[in-house]
Design an enzyme around this catalytic site. Structure first.
Site, short mmCIF file in Angstrom:
data_model
loop_
_atom_site.label_atom_id
_atom_site.label_comp_id
_atom_site.label_asym_id
_atom_site.label_seq_id
_atom_site.Cartn_x
_atom_site.Cartn_y
_atom_site.Cartn_z
N GLY A 162 0.83 -1.20 0.00
CA GLY A 162 0.00 0.00 0.00
C GLY A 162 0.86 1.25 0.00
O GLY A 162 2.09 1.18 -0.01
N GLY A 200 0.69 8.76 3.18
CA GLY A 200 1.32 10.06 3.12
C GLY A 200 2.80 10.02 3.45
O GLY A 200 3.57 10.87 2.99
N GLY A 231 4.86 7.51 2.70
CA GLY A 231 5.62 6.71 1.74
C GLY A 231 4.87 5.44 1.40
O GLY A 231 3.64 5.40 1.44
N SER A 232 5.61 4.39 1.10
CA SER A 232 5.01 3.12 0.66
C SER A 232 5.35 2.01 1.64
O SER A 232 6.36 2.06 2.34
CB SER A 232 5.54 2.76 -0.74
N VAL A 233 4.48 0.98 1.65
CA VAL A 233 4.67 -0.18 2.52
C VAL A 233 4.87 -1.41 1.64
O VAL A 233 4.10 -1.66 0.71
CB VAL A 233 3.46 -0.39 3.46
N LYS A 241 7.84 -0.11 6.04
CA LYS A 241 7.36 1.20 5.62
C LYS A 241 8.56 2.03 5.19
O LYS A 241 9.44 2.35 5.98
CB LYS A 241 6.63 1.90 6.76
N ASP A 301 -4.26 9.76 16.22
CA ASP A 301 -4.75 9.36 14.88
C ASP A 301 -5.40 7.98 14.94
O ASP A 301 -5.14 7.12 14.10
CB ASP A 301 -3.62 9.38 13.86
#
Length: 645
Positions: free
Chosen positions: A336, A339, A341-343, A357, A453
């Site tokens: 996925g 905000g 970055g990417s996992v 991550k 969050d």
């Protein structure tokens, strides 16, 4: 002229999808502007030659250059292709089609070979081999039989036909390609030599462009604009040259030509002046950008390294970026993107699967990285995502977590295909797990960790659907003695942000902000939908918490369908607890320890609170300060502006 069949098959059966080819490519459309007349028809034998074709001895204006034919002995017409010549058998002007046969073929000569190449849909290789080839792929090219077995009669060259789809590795080293002969067969594999020759002698059918030459593109307006621009450019260049050399002005008409060296001179001088004026500025700009970038990243690197050195009780392992790439097989399996970055999915040497991550948009001098490592780098709880390791190499930063095979909670409660995956008992267990994880963050460590969050996207589920609180990019650490904390900017996700983070007059900021977010999460788990849904069946259901409160207040059922009494009690406990959590004033909300007691007590002992939805007593102006979106929702930080009552 070879002896060929006079009866031709119907065009529709021969040419279903034949493309344009090099010998007749669409020069028809563009070259027509050079042709002012049609010279009528002429004949070569029985073949009618007319526009766009012309014979070689005709004037150039009688046809197009690419359609030039040659009449041999007033009997046969040939056209020159990429390599070799072809006899023109027939021309169908109404269908824009021409039939051609290789001139190398002769029905009276059994050893004649197709040695002319042509770009075509279907073709085959003609190969010349220095030794005999014994392979089913190689089809004997000669139709003649050997009349003598003496060594003197043995051929020195051996010709074969090969299908166009033959792999390069199947070509024998003793063979060279003589031609790529066009043929009206998609595949010659398995065909006999006579059958191949029969197809070759039928020839190939080629189309030329069907456009009406001058009306091909119909760019009347565009041509006019381009012509005017060209005219303006010519006169600009004349004025420019006059300015430099004080020569006479020459005002060009639109149709006038201008010397090429004038073009080159003007362009060179203009380009040189522009370059000399802008070059110093470009150099200064590049130097400034480089300086700012290096300063920012050096500052970020120093801050992160200083933080890591100050943390003596960190459990996670520090990995090199090379090992991170190896774990993820060069970032092959992407899970996925958010905000930060990417996992990516990875695997440790032990075989344990992990989620990595890769931080791509670092915020506030590496603050997002520090938040995550500082928050969960020292703790371990069954309901908090475990940080296994991290990587810091300059601007390359990565965090290594346990892999959660069932993804995030939002995929379960918001997608139609997964809404009924989990029963109410399992949903209640997830609620308890999340509550225990948040309670541990608030009171289970030497420092209280405020998440800021809490939302479905940040609740991960393992293979047994046990929940893990994750994504601590907005988290803050405070002393356990601090009941009220300082925060310069509101943070969280719209729809889950506690009101006091935006409206200062409601009360101080504390762990009650996470309680509010948990209550909104709880409501979405009960409704298995977003709290705000503009496409709800009734207008009263648009805001789910308000609708469900009115039903309970009036003593109505929750419309849960076919469920047991125990499940109804669990759902009612979840709803009442959620209402307490989302009270407007922080002082009216319970702590997470009280939330756990409410969830574990009997539903009859729980009191309904006041309806938490009423007009806010103040207004505020807000400005988005920064964003760190997490797939479905946006986690934002808001600068609070002037508050007026």
């Amino acid at each position: 002229m070879p002896k060929l069949k006079s009866k031709l098959p119907l065009l529709g059966h021969l040419m279903p999808d034949i493309a344009l080819f090099v010998i007749l490519f669409p020069g028809v459309c563009l070259a027509r502007q050079l042709i002012n007349q049609d010279c009528g028809s002429t004949f070569c034998g029985n073949l009618n030659i007319s526009f766009p074709f012309r014979l070689k001895n005709q004037p150039p204006q009688c046809g197009l250059y690419d359609f030039e034919l040659e009449c041999e002995n007033n009997n046969s017409t040939t056209v020159v292709a990429r390599e070799g010549k072809f006899f023109v058998q027939q021309i169908f002007y109404e269908n824009y089609t021409i039939q051609m046969v290789d001139t190398s073929l002769d029905t009276d000569d059994c050893n004649s070979l197709p040695l002319s190449s042509l770009y075509y849909n279907y073709y085959m290789y003609v190969v010349n081999c220095t030794e005999p080839i014994n392979s089913s792929l190689y089809i004997e090219a000669s139709r003649c039989t050997t009349k003598s077995n003496t060594s003197s009669s043995l051929p020195t060259s051996h010709f074969y036909f090969l299908d166009a789809k033959t792999r390069p590795s199947d070509f024998n080293q003793a063979c060279t390609i003589e031609a790529e002969a066009p043929i009206m067969v998609e595949n010659i594999t398995g065909m006999s030599t006579p059958d191949i020759y029969k197809k070759l002698l039928e020839g190939v059918w080629v189309k030329w462009s069907r456009c009406q030459y001058q009306s091909c593109y119909k760019p009347d307006v565009l041509k006019e604009i381009l012509s005017r621009l060209k005219f303006a450019f010519r006169n600009y260049m004349d004025s420019f040259v006059h300015f430099l050399f004080r020569g006479p002005h020459v005002y060009y008409d639109i149709n006038d030509s201008i010397p090429r060296r004038t073009y080159i001179l003007c362009l060179a001088i203009t380009g040189g002046v522009i370059f000399l004026r802008s070059f110093p500025g470009i150099i200064c700009l590049l130097a400034l950008v480089t300086y700012k970038w290096r300063r920012r990243h050096l500052s970020m690197d120093d801050m992160i390294e200083e933080f890591l050195q100050s943390q003596n009780n960190l459990v996670p392992i520090r990995y090199s970026f090379k090992k991170i790439k190896k774990m993820t097989k060069n970032f092959k399996d992407k899970l996925g993107e958010g905000g930060y970055g990417s996992v990516f999915k990875g695997k440790l040497r032990s075989g344990h699967h992990v989620a990595i991550k890769l931080l791509g948009k670092s915020k506030g001098n590496g603050q997002d990285f520090i938040n995550e490592v500082a928050s969960i780098g020292r703790i371990h709880h069954a309901n908090v995502a475990k940080l296994i390791g991290f990587c810091v190499e300059g601007s390359k930063q990565a965090l290594v977590y346990d892999f959660m095979s069932n993804g995030s909670l939002d995929k379960i409660i918001f997608t139609e295909e997964n809404k009924n995956t989990l029963g109410w008992k399992k949903m209640f267990d997830i609620v308890l797990g999340v509550a225990q994880g948040i309670h541990y963050l608030h009171q289970g460590c030497d420092m209280q960790i405020l998440h800021f969050d809490i939302k479905p996207h940040n609740i991960l589920l393992d293979e047994n659907f046990n929940p893990k609180v994750s994504d601590f990019g907005l988290a803050k650490l405070y002393s356990v003695d601090d009941s009220i904390v300082s925060l310069t900017a509101a943070r969280g996700t719209i729809g889950y942000i506690a009101p006091e983070l935006v409206y200062k007059n409601l009360g101080g900021i504390s762990y009650k902000a996470d309680v509010y977010s948990f209550g909104m999460l709880l409501m979405e788990m009960v409704g298995r939908r977003k709290n705000v849904n503009a496409f709800a069946n009734h207008t009263s259901q648009i805001y789910f918490p308000s609708w469900i409160y009115d039903r309970l207040d009036q003593g109505e059922d929750l419309e849960l369908g076919d469920v047991s009494n125990n499940e109804k009690a669990m759902v009612k406990k979840m709803v009442i607890t959620a209402f307490w959590c989302i009270q407007l004033l922080p002082s009216d909300r319970p702590s997470m320890s009280k939330v756990l007691k409410m969830l574990e007590s009997d539903v009859e002992l729980l009191k309904m609170p006041l309806k938490p939805f009423h007009q806010l007593p103040l207004e505020t102006s807000m400005e988005v300060h920064s964003c760190e979106n997490s797939n479905d929702e946006s986690s934002i930080s808001l600068d609070t502006g002037t508050i007026t009552s």
